[in-house]
Scaffold this active site. Structure first.
Site, PDB file in Angstrom:
ATOM      1  N   ILE A 152       0.893  -1.180  -0.117  1.00  0.00           N
ATOM      2  CA  ILE A 152      -0.036   0.149  -0.014  1.00  0.00           C
ATOM      3  C   ILE A 152       0.845   1.349   0.082  1.00  0.00           C
ATOM      4  CG2 ILE A 152      -1.785   1.356   1.158  1.00  0.00           C
ATOM      5  CD1 ILE A 152      -2.740  -1.555   2.265  1.00  0.00           C
ATOM      6  N   THR A 230      -4.666   4.792   7.723  1.00  0.00           N
ATOM      7  CA  THR A 230      -5.523   3.831   7.278  1.00  0.00           C
ATOM      8  C   THR A 230      -4.804   2.521   7.673  1.00  0.00           C
ATOM      9  OG1 THR A 230      -4.351   3.926   5.101  1.00  0.00           O
ATOM     10  CG2 THR A 230      -6.163   5.286   5.134  1.00  0.00           C
ATOM     11  N   ARG A 232      -3.396   0.890  11.077  1.00  0.00           N
ATOM     12  CA  ARG A 232      -4.145   0.422  12.319  1.00  0.00           C
ATOM     13  C   ARG A 232      -4.120   1.191  13.457  1.00  0.00           C
ATOM     14  NH1 ARG A 232      -6.237  -2.864   9.463  1.00  0.00           N
ATOM     15  NH2 ARG A 232      -6.297  -4.990   9.329  1.00  0.00           N
ATOM     16  N   ASP A 256      -8.987   6.400   9.522  1.00  0.00           N
ATOM     17  CA  ASP A 256      -9.892   5.300   9.105  1.00  0.00           C
ATOM     18  C   ASP A 256      -9.926   4.007  10.263  1.00  0.00           C
ATOM     19  OD1 ASP A 256     -11.652   3.977   7.215  1.00  0.00           O
ATOM     20  OD2 ASP A 256     -10.085   2.587   6.739  1.00  0.00           O
ATOM     21  N   GLU A 268     -26.153  -0.068  13.478  1.00  0.00           N
ATOM     22  CA  GLU A 268     -27.165   0.785  13.885  1.00  0.00           C
ATOM     23  C   GLU A 268     -26.626   1.282  15.249  1.00  0.00           C
ATOM     24  OE1 GLU A 268     -30.995  -0.134  12.557  1.00  0.00           O
ATOM     25  OE2 GLU A 268     -29.477   0.133  11.015  1.00  0.00           O
ATOM     26  N   HIS A 302     -13.176   2.603   9.297  1.00  0.00           N
ATOM     27  CA  HIS A 302     -12.356   1.470   8.619  1.00  0.00           C
ATOM     28  C   HIS A 302     -12.881   1.251   7.451  1.00  0.00           C
ATOM     29  CE1 HIS A 302      -9.573  -1.943   9.798  1.00  0.00           C
ATOM     30  NE2 HIS A 302      -9.712  -1.918   8.658  1.00  0.00           N
ATOM     31  N   ALA A 304     -11.480   1.817   4.290  1.00  0.00           N
ATOM     32  CA  ALA A 304     -10.416   2.145   3.084  1.00  0.00           C
ATOM     33  C   ALA A 304     -10.565   0.949   2.192  1.00  0.00           C
ATOM     34  CB  ALA A 304      -9.118   2.367   3.524  1.00  0.00           C
ATOM     35  N   PHE A 305     -10.896  -0.325   2.892  1.00  0.00           N
ATOM     36  CA  PHE A 305     -10.771  -1.364   1.845  1.00  0.00           C
ATOM     37  C   PHE A 305     -12.136  -1.436   0.950  1.00  0.00           C
ATOM     38  CE2 PHE A 305     -14.317  -4.000   3.406  1.00  0.00           C
ATOM     39  CZ  PHE A 305     -14.420  -3.369   4.490  1.00  0.00           C
TER      40      PHE A 305
END
Ligand code: NAI
Length: 338
Positions: A152, A230, A232, A256, A268, A302, A304-305
């Protein structure tokens, strides 16, 4: 093999089962914490995403487990040492779209540098057509510090070079020749801290990288630095980020990922209310709340993927990981069960 699969979305069930018709699937909606009563004496494979922590207590519930198939690149949510001790192999998805996360890191960088969130707020919430206070800065000519030059990190460097940024990077395992090829310089972490206008993190989270940015490193940072994470949450000491933002050492942050993000509400649930299974580490959680609410911080869950292409590639590789393990030729091994 009997596969216990904690899914995020309904469609995954048909998708993965169709790819592995020779295996028997039992599906539960993630996370595993919602199914504390589930035990399975015959399960040989457990497949999970990042929000499901797998420790010895979870492994106890599946006594014949041979394989943990993480549907993620990172595996810091799995006790791999304990798995190895029990003879359980852990596999992950090392690459499913380095561009996917890199694009997101750039999106956060641009959102910060051009104040996209504040500008949207101006139009949507204040209903004002005014540029007051919305002046950003050019990325062109700024120094980007990249921590971790793996899959990355290298994509981010290519993209940043496309924006005419000057790139410095730190990695204890520098890759031969890529600095010349991609047009960046390897520097020490301290030099990166002192030079970078923007820092972006792309290292794994482990005992060496835990809190790589912390209270002691704050004085080393260029004043006003922008930080994008982005990778951990554990790479940054949450309370150092809080202090850095408060004292103006850190100009802004795009996050992220969060420390203890598995205890933030999901779906929710209100993200500001810690999950009831949260440990006593309230300070970190409160720090996360502060960051989420901070006017100079952009936060995303979280995500980004999360592109169509990447999610399908994750499931393709997971199916391949399970198939090759069953065939006696395991791939993408994180830690071999002995
Ligand atoms: P990679 O394994 O290809 O690259 C990691 C790089 O970090 C390697 O070059 C390694 O030498 C370097 N590194 C190791 N220790 C370091 C240290 N102490 N300081 C600086 N660099 C160090 O991994 P990849 O695929 O590039 O992933 C990077 C990170 O992105 C991982 O933490 C992964 O968990 C995270 N990630 C986050 C996603 C999201 O949705 N937010 C999705 C996918 C990955």
């Amino acid at each position: 093999m009997r596969v216990i699969y904690f899914y995020n979305e309904e469609w995954e069930k048909g998708f993965i089962a169709k790819k592995l018709p020779e295996h028997q699937f039992v599906f539960y909606a993630a996370p595993i914490e919602a199914h504390l009563d589930v035990r399975d004496a015959d399960a040989e494979v457990l497949s999970i995403f990042v929000k499901t922590r797998v420790d010895g207590a979870v492994m106890d519930r599946f006594p014949r487990l041979k394989l943990i198939a993480a549907r993620s690149t990172g595996f810091d949510h799995i006790d791999v040492a304990e798995a190895a001790r029990r003879g359980i192999t852990v596999v992950s998805v090392p690459a499913y779209g380095e561009n996917t996360v890199a694009e997101f890191a750039l999106a956060l960088m641009l959102a910060l540098s051009r104040k996209i969130r504040d500008a949207s707020h101006r139009m949507y919430d204040e209903h004002l057509f005014s540029q007051e206070g919305l002046r950003g800065f050019d990325l062109k000519g700024k120094v980007l510090g990249v921590i971790g030059t793996g899959r990355i990190g290298q994509q981010v460097i290519k993209m940043a070079r496309g924006f005419d940024m000057n790139v410095v990077a730190n990695d204890p395992f520098p890759k031969d020749g890529i600095d010349g090829a991609l047009g960046f310089s390897y520097v020490s972490l301290d030099d990166l801290f002192s030079q970078a206008d923007v820092i972006t993190l792309h290292a794994p989270h482990n005992e060496h990288t835990h809190h790589i940015i912390n209270k002691n490193t704050l004085p080393k940072l260029k004043r006003g630095v922008y930080i994008v994470n982005t990778a951990r949450g554990g790479l940054i000491e949450t309370l150092a980020l809080v202090r850095g933002l408060d004292e103006g050492i850190i100009g802004a942050a795009g996050l992220d990922v969060f420390e203890l993000e598995e205890y933030l509400g999901a779906g929710e649930k209100n993200v500001l209310i810690p999950d009831e299974t949260a440990p006593e580490n309230v300070r970190t959680l409160l720090g996360n709340h502060y960051l989420i609410e901070h006017p100079r911080v952009i936060v995303t869950p979280h995500n980004a993927f999360n592109t169509l292409e990447a999610v399908e590639r994750i499931l393709d590789t997971t199916a391949e990981n399970i198939r090759s393990f069953a065939a006696g030729t395991p791939q993408n091994i994180v830690n071999v069960g002995s």
